[in-house]
Enzyme design. Structure first.
Site: not given
Ligand SMILES: CSCC[C@@H](NC(=O)CCC(=O)O)C(=O)O
Ligand SMILES: [Mg+2]
Length: 367
Positions: A135, A161, A163, A188, A190, A213, A238, A262, A290
């Site tokens: 990510s 991936k 953001k 992603d 969010n 995502e 997610d 998750k 993650g």
């Molecule tokens: C601090 S962001 C945590 C949530 C984010 N996680 C990731 O982007 C993967 C982070 C990892 O590789 O642990 C998600 O929304 O999927």
């Molecule tokens: Mg996510």
């Protein structure tokens, strides 16, 4: 098992680089670790809540409080506790799934260590390694993003991936496609967008993404099914998938064509297994998300991702993606894969000297 006591330890580890998402910037990972002592056997769990309620409503100090005042005492009263009983015993306390997941993981770890059984064996998985995705946060510039992604590809990561957020979506994807061609690529959001942004998602349809995502808000399950009819890129949820029930609703509504599982977000590894089963029977691909886990939970995610329905690379990167020095023996990327642990237990034990170095606070509840 009867729990003798539970240690709640807050740790803070610096990140190797700032991790920027649509909801903020992280430069360190503060996490709550749970150590349960049951019938003399230690079990470890990792609470994946962030320090602030910006990914979900849970946060580190809130988890600490709800465990210390409600969840921990409820479990301490049990004379014959198993990991499978943790959910039912805590059911009367509403929500706090991430906190509950940490407790269940610690009890499952103690249980598996007592039985000298690995989590992989408990799951019945046979793969000895799983493909690793990475990510990538929002970068200061497109050039920085291209450099960062090039570095991860050179390390062997099998899926990228990135953001995204309004103003950082089309251009980054376009630049990565121009630079790296048809690499496995997903985005992603969010929850940073609304249905008013559908034109952006329709433009992203031209770039052959594996998935988009969580484009909309976590309780927008129905609106995700409306969006799914307007774009061709598969929608992966997610934040919305907080339980097997939510997964069933999302699948029934066609709000998710792919699911990011998750274990912390859904209340634990046992619920994660239930979501896997449900998605697998509905032919919905899943992958393991993650939460910047330390090595304590990172191997558990690798084992989970060895289940047959996990057909897409997960956010299970090497420890060095986030940490210069982990609190356990690090997980290392090998030819684009992460090994599935085969030792007893679900958690990888911390290195105590290193753990003390990063400990912010510790408290004990129980006898
Ligand atoms: C601090 S962001 C945590 C949530 C984010 N996680 C990731 O982007 C993967 C982070 C990892 O590789 O642990 C998600 O929304 O999927
Ligand atoms: Mg996510």
């Amino acid at each position: 098992m009867r729990i003798d006591g539970i240690e709640l330890r807050v740790v803070t580890l610096p990140l190797v680089s700032p991790f920027v998402t649509s909801f903020g910037t992280q430069t360190e990972r503060t996490a709550l670790l749970v150590r349960a002592v049951a019938d003399g056997v230690e079990g470890w769990g990792e609470c994946v809540a962030l320090p602030e309620p910006v990914y979900s409503s849970e946060y580190v100090v809130g988890a600490l409080d709800v465990i210390e005042r409600f969840l921990g005492p409820a479990l301490l009263k049990e004379s014959d506790l198993t990991a499978g009983r943790v959910g039912p015993v805590l059911h009367s306390f509403v929500g706090h799934r991430i906190a509950k997941a940490a407790l269940e993981m610690a009890i499952l770890d103690a249980q598996l260590r007592s039985a000298e059984q690995s989590f992989a064996d408990y799951l019945g998985v046979t793969k000895d390694r799983v493909p690793s995705g990475v990510s990538v946060g929002i970068q200061p510039s497109i050039a920085d993003l291209v450099t960062a992604v090039g570095g991860y590809l050179d390390e062997g990561y099998q899926r990228i991936k990135i953001k995204i957020k309004p103003g950082w979506d089309i251009e980054p994807v376009k630049a990565l496609r121009a630079e790296f061609g048809e690499i496995p690529l997903q985005v992603d959001a969010n929850s940073a967008y609304t249905l008013d942004d559908v034109a952006i998602f329709q433009e992203l349809d031209d770039y052959g993404l594996l998935l988009i995502e969580q484009p909309l808000y976590e309780d927008d399950i129905r609106l995700h099914s409306v969006l799914a009819r307007m774009i061709s890129t598969p929608i992966c949820l997610d934040e919305s998938i907080v339980s097997a029930r939510a997964a069933a609703d999302a699948i029934a509504l066609n709000a998710a064509q792919i699911i990011n599982i998750k274990p912390g977000r859904v209340g634990g590894y046992l619920e994660a297994m239930r979501i896997h089963e449900l998605a697998y029977s509905a032919s919905i691909p899943v992958w393991c998300g993650g939460m910047l886990e330390t090595g304590i939970a990172r191997g558990a995610n690798a084992a989970l991702a060895a289940l047959p329905g996990f057909t897409l690379p997960g956010d299970i990167s090497g420890s060095d993606r986030f940490y210069r020095e982990d609190i356990t023996e690090p997980f290392v990327l090998e030819d684009g894969f992460i090994r599935v642990p085969t030792v007893p237990g679900i958690a990888r034990l911390p290195i105590m000297d290193r753990l003390e170095e990063v400990t912010v606070s510790t408290r004990w509840i129980g006898s």
